[in-house]
Every structure is written in structure tokens, then in C-alpha cells.
Write a protein that holds these residues in place. Structure first.
Motif, PDB file in Angstrom:
ATOM      1  N   ARG A 145      -8.967 106.143  43.990  1.00  0.00           N
ATOM      2  CA  ARG A 145      -9.904 106.225  42.865  1.00  0.00           C
ATOM      3  C   ARG A 145     -10.591 104.891  42.613  1.00  0.00           C
ATOM      4  NH1 ARG A 145      -9.382 105.515  37.452  1.00  0.00           N
ATOM      5  NH2 ARG A 145      -7.145 105.120  37.641  1.00  0.00           N
ATOM      6  N   ARG A 146      -9.826 103.792  42.734  1.00  0.00           N
ATOM      7  CA  ARG A 146     -10.368 102.478  42.394  1.00  0.00           C
ATOM      8  C   ARG A 146     -10.804 101.668  43.615  1.00  0.00           C
ATOM      9  NH1 ARG A 146      -5.938  99.492  39.238  1.00  0.00           N
ATOM     10  NH2 ARG A 146      -7.543  97.871  39.308  1.00  0.00           N
ATOM     11  N   GLY A 147     -10.431 102.136  44.809  1.00  0.00           N
ATOM     12  CA  GLY A 147     -10.791 101.405  46.013  1.00  0.00           C
ATOM     13  C   GLY A 147      -9.839 100.278  46.344  1.00  0.00           C
ATOM     14  N   GLY A 148      -8.726 100.178  45.621  1.00  0.00           N
ATOM     15  CA  GLY A 148      -7.727  99.144  45.875  1.00  0.00           C
ATOM     16  C   GLY A 148      -6.918  98.848  44.632  1.00  0.00           C
ATOM     17  N   VAL A 149      -5.711  98.357  44.827  1.00  0.00           N
ATOM     18  CA  VAL A 149      -4.835  97.996  43.703  1.00  0.00           C
ATOM     19  C   VAL A 149      -4.106  96.706  44.042  1.00  0.00           C
ATOM     20  CG1 VAL A 149      -4.461 100.351  42.869  1.00  0.00           C
ATOM     21  CG2 VAL A 149      -2.952  99.394  44.627  1.00  0.00           C
TER      22      VAL A 149
END
Length: 286
Positions: free
Chosen positions: A22-26
Motif C-alpha cells: 500500500r505504501r511502497g515500503g516500510v
């Protein structure tokens, strides 16, 4: 994602994967706060997701892996992914089958697991384009020669894929001439936008024929299939009557699925013991 300390590892990893996509990375420190777990636990989860090939570890966190939409893993490679989830799904899906039914099973490792749970259901007619699924029933028949109520198995012809499915014009003609009470459909990927998809163009057409020939369509897919998109779509979520998945699917996805499907069965949770007792109102015939 708060107060998730007691989540099972598979559920926690599904939440992490959803966040990555969803965010493209964490980042690791963000996940420790959100999930209320230790830094070591998050790193182990990221290691597990990296081994599955769905995230790529980077310094301090992880980013999504975008596999080629035309890449098709072989049967053995897929068999090692989420075996516990597939077994739970197979047990739940088998409860939907009544003796004397005409059913169809497409290719895949989850339908292969399901086949083992159908051996004791009497008087089935099983149509499949999966060499592996057919072998399950044939091996059982050889081991109990003349067993009353043994399944009648129809294996379509066709060209063999890396996942040991038979596809192409020969398979399509055979499937198109038949009618099934129930279709169990394994998928490469599933999403709201793309529906059900596969990296193999010929398999997509064969699956379309399966869907058209079934009175009721049941997709059996573990939580990691959600959000994956293959090269070719062959059905929409509205074509599906029931989705049987595992407890690793996050709540946010369950709500999204419920907007498009009338019946969701989560294997291993209360409500999966009887057909039509998932989160929806029960399956309807096509």
C-alpha cells in the motif's frame, strides 16, 4: 495496526505485506510501533516474506517485489509456499462438496491439496485439467481396487504448463461441452481491479471455459494471492460465488472482499464448518 501483539505470525506478516504494497515500503522502527512487537520479531517477519519473494529487504526496512506479470512458477516451487494455509483451505472447501456431485478442479497446489480431502466423498464425477489432481484420484483407485463409490475422473487433454495443468484448444473444447455443479478454482492472483488472473494466456482461456461451465464458482486461494496480478485476467470478482481463504488475510481486505462477494469462508475460524456460513449471506447459483 495497533495492539497486535497477540497476532499469529502469518496474520502479522499479511499485515506487513499489505502495508508494504500500500505504501511502497516500510521501515522496521515503524512496524515495531504499529504492531507493538520487538525489532527482532519484525526482522524475522521480513526475512520470511523475503524468502517467499514478495518483499525485498533494504537497509532499515523493506520494499515490495513486483514480479513479472508473465512469470509462471513451477508446481514444486509453489507447493512450498503457505502449506499450512493451503491445507486449512482444502479442509474447509471439501465441506462444500456433497456425494454424487459433478465437480471441476483446475490446476494448482491448493486444488491438489483439496483433491486429497475428496477421496472419501462417494460417487463424485471429477473433471480436471490438472495432471497432479488426476493422479491423486487414480492412485487412490489403484490402492483400493473396486472400492464402491470411487470417483469417476475425467482428465482433459491439452498442452502441459509449468504448473502441470493442461490448457489450449483441446482442453477448452472438452471443458466447454460439460456442465459442473461446482468449480474449485485455484488462482495465481486476485484483486478488485484485475479480478482473477494468471501469467499464462492459454490457461486464462481454459479457466474462462471452466467458469462458464459451472453452476457455482468457488475460488480457493491463500492470503498471499491477494493483490497479485498476472498477465491475463479471466474472471471478475462478481463471477465468483464463494472465496475460501485462510486466517492470514487482514481485516481490511476482508471488508474489501465483502463488498464484491456474497460469501467469504475463512478457514480455521468459526463459521467455516458449514457451507454458506462465511461472512456473506451464502452462495448463489450462477
Amino acid at each position: 495496526m495497533s495492539d497486535n501483539q497477540n497476532l499469529l505470525a502469518e496474520q502479522r506478516r499479511a499485515l506487513i505485506l499489505d502495508e508494504v504494497r500500500r505504501r511502497g515500503g516500510v521501515r522496521v522502527n515503524e512496524l515495531t510501533r504499529r504492531l507493538n512487537v520487538s525489532d527482532m520479531t519484525v526482522r524475522r517477519d521480513l526475512d520470511a516474506l523475503a524468502r517467499q519473494g514478495v518483499v525485498e529487504k533494504v537497509h532499515g526496512g523493506a520494499v515490495p517485489v513486483a514480479p513479472a506479470s508473465s512469470h509462471e512458477p513451477g508446481f514444486e516451487a509453489k507447493a512450498g509456499l503457505e502449506p499450512g494455509a493451503k491445507e486449512a483451505i482444502a479442509r474447509a472447501a471439501a465441506r462444500l462438496v456433497t456425494p454424487g456431485s459433478a465437480i471441476a478442479l483446475t490446476g494448482g497446489t491448493t486444488t491438489y491439496a483439496l483433491a486429497h480431502h475428496l477421496l472419501d466423498v462417494p460417487d463424485l464425477t471429477v473433471v480436471t485439467n490438472s495432471v497432479r489432481v488426476a493422479d491423486v484420484f487414480h492412485s487412490a483407485a489403484r490402492g483400493a481396487s473396486g472400492r464402491e463409490g470411487a470417483a469417476t475422473v475425467v482428465l482433459t487433454g491439452g498442452v502441459r504448463t509449468p504448473s502441470d495443468s493442461l490448457v489450449g484448444p483441446v482442453a477448452d473444447r472438452a471443458i466447454g461441452s460439460l456442465h459442473f455443479d461446482l468449480l474449485f478454482l485455484g488462482v495465481h492472483g486476485i484483486s478488485v481491479e484485475a479480478g482473477l488472473s494468471t501469467p499464462n494466456l492459454a490457461e486464462a482461456e481454459t479457466n474462462r471455459r471452466f467458469v462458464r461451465s459451472a453452476r457455482r464458482v468457488v475460488v480457493i486461494a491463500d492470503h498471499t494471492k491477494w493483490g497479485t496480478v498476472g498477465l491475463s485476467s479471466f474472471a471478475t470478482l462478481e463471477d465468483v460465488d464463494t472465496l475460501v481463504t485462510d486466517a492470514g488475510i487482514p481485516e481490511v481486505l476482508r471488508a474489501e472482499i465483502a463488498e464484491h462477494l456474497s460469501d467469504l469462508v475463512v478457514a480455521g475460524e468459526p463459521g467455516d464448518s458449514e457451507p454458506g456460513t462465511g461472512t456473506g449471506e451464502g452462495p448463489a447459483d450462477n
